[in-house]
Design an enzyme around this catalytic site. Structure first.
Site, short mmCIF file in Angstrom:
data_model
loop_
_atom_site.label_atom_id
_atom_site.label_comp_id
_atom_site.label_asym_id
_atom_site.label_seq_id
_atom_site.Cartn_x
_atom_site.Cartn_y
_atom_site.Cartn_z
N MET A 1 76.72 95.78 68.09
CA MET A 1 75.30 95.93 68.05
C MET A 1 74.57 95.48 66.76
O MET A 1 73.31 96.19 66.75
CB MET A 1 74.84 97.54 68.70
CG MET A 1 75.39 97.80 70.06
SD MET A 1 74.68 99.14 70.80
CE MET A 1 75.05 100.71 69.71
N HIS B 1 82.75 96.39 61.15
CA HIS B 1 82.76 95.14 61.78
C HIS B 1 83.74 94.10 61.15
O HIS B 1 84.22 93.27 61.92
CB HIS B 1 81.34 94.81 62.06
CG HIS B 1 80.31 95.77 62.62
ND1 HIS B 1 79.45 96.33 62.10
CD2 HIS B 1 80.31 96.35 63.77
CE1 HIS B 1 79.02 97.13 62.87
NE2 HIS B 1 79.33 97.15 64.03
N MET C 1 82.68 104.19 58.50
CA MET C 1 81.58 103.38 58.50
C MET C 1 80.77 103.36 59.70
O MET C 1 81.37 103.28 60.89
CB MET C 1 81.80 101.88 58.08
CG MET C 1 82.83 101.86 56.94
SD MET C 1 81.83 100.77 55.81
CE MET C 1 82.87 101.14 54.29
N SER C 2 79.36 103.17 60.04
CA SER C 2 78.69 103.30 61.14
C SER C 2 77.19 102.61 60.63
O SER C 2 76.82 102.85 59.92
CB SER C 2 78.68 104.53 61.63
OG SER C 2 77.51 104.62 62.82
#
Ligand code: AMP
Length: 278
Positions: free
Chosen positions: A27, A34, A181-182
């Site tokens: 997203m 990622h 991580m976000s």
């Protein structure tokens, strides 16, 4: 690096890129989590495609959808630096075509935890991933264990619907203080960011107790709750110690277990998990 937005452009780009093909669905607001999926895909495939789509159907509050961090310029820089071959960044109506009227609903594995905290969330996730899998036709798709239940839901759907894309689980990447991580971390105020490592501390405490021989699941859940109770900025939504295969809450940890939590820090909702006894 090709950047495409429509189904037609995607088809044309895929036709000229070599196989095998790895897909990293995201997203956006890309971070080291990622990047780790991209690196794994590049190791295992001739072509790596990454999708950027903030999927309105998986948000359970319109506010959360609007406030989700977005920066395509920054994301494309990350993709180029990581050697992504193809970025698919469609507008909403390229995913949900006019008259769209199908929902993919996965059964029991989608019901507890995030499924019960965010009703409809996994219907949105399964539906968009089924569309992406259909459009891209990747050999492999890479997902983070940070979203453990999501991974299980997608794995179930892929098997049940005989989708020919292999789902590859990848480990959770963390900040030095343990915070997973976000993209949502970008929305934490400095005070909330300072408090947020309580999530990992809670999981670590329960995992350490488990490793020291504690097998009573209620004791492990209570230990996690105590960490949140000591952190004034934290509001725990759930703490869970569940069968890692079925996600049903355990009484006794006599098999691999998923320790998982959801908690809010200053209005930002974070989730994380650890598997013990695996
Ligand atoms: P998102 O953009 O948050 O939807 O995440 C896209 C993919 O990246 C999902 O498969 C996530 O599980 C994965 N991911 C997100 N955060 C992390 C992380 N900290 N470590 C590993 N994978 C992650």
């Amino acid at each position: 690096m090709d950047v495409v937005r429509t189904r037609g452009e995607l088809r044309a780009a895929l036709a000229r890129l070599p196989r095998p093909l790895g897909l990293v669905p995201t997203m956006g607001w890309l971070h080291d989590g990622h990047r780790s999926l991209v690196r794994r895909s590049r190791d295992e495939n001739a072509t790596t495609a990454l999708s950027i789509f903030v999927n309105p159907r998986q948000f359970t509050s319109p506010d959360d959808f609007t406030r989700y961090p977005r920066s395509e310029v920054r994301d494309l820089e990350v993709c180029a630096a990581e050697g992504v071959d193809l970025v698919f960044a469609p507008p909403v109506d390229e995913i949900y075509v006019p008259g769209f009227d199908t929902t993919v609903i996965v059964g029991d594995i989608a019901k507890p935890l995030e499924g019960s905290a965010r009703p409809g969330h996994f219907d949105g996730v399964a539906t968009v991933v089924a569309i992406l899998f259909g459009l891209v036709g990747a050999d492999r798709a890479y997902f983070g264990q940070k979203d453990y239940q999501q991974l299980r839901v997608i794995d179930r759907m892929t098997r049940d619907l005989a989708i020919g894309t292999q789902v590859v689980p990848c480990p959770t990447i963390r900040e030095p203080d343990g915070l997973a991580m976000s993209s949502r971390n970008a929305r934490l105020s400095p005070e909330a960011r300072a408090a947020a490592p309580a999530v990992y501390r809670a999981l670590r405490l329960a995992a350490d107790l488990h490793d020291a021989g504690v097998r009573d699941a209620a004791t492990l859940r209570e230990a996690m709750r105590s960490v949140f109770a000591a952190e004034p900025l934290a509001r725990a939504e759930y703490v869970s110690c569940a069968d890692a295969a079925t996600l049903v809450e355990l009484e006794t940890v006599d098999r691999p277990a998923l320790l998982s939590v959801a908690a809010e820090f200053g209005g930002v909702r974070l989730i994380d998990n650890l598997v013990v006894g695996g």
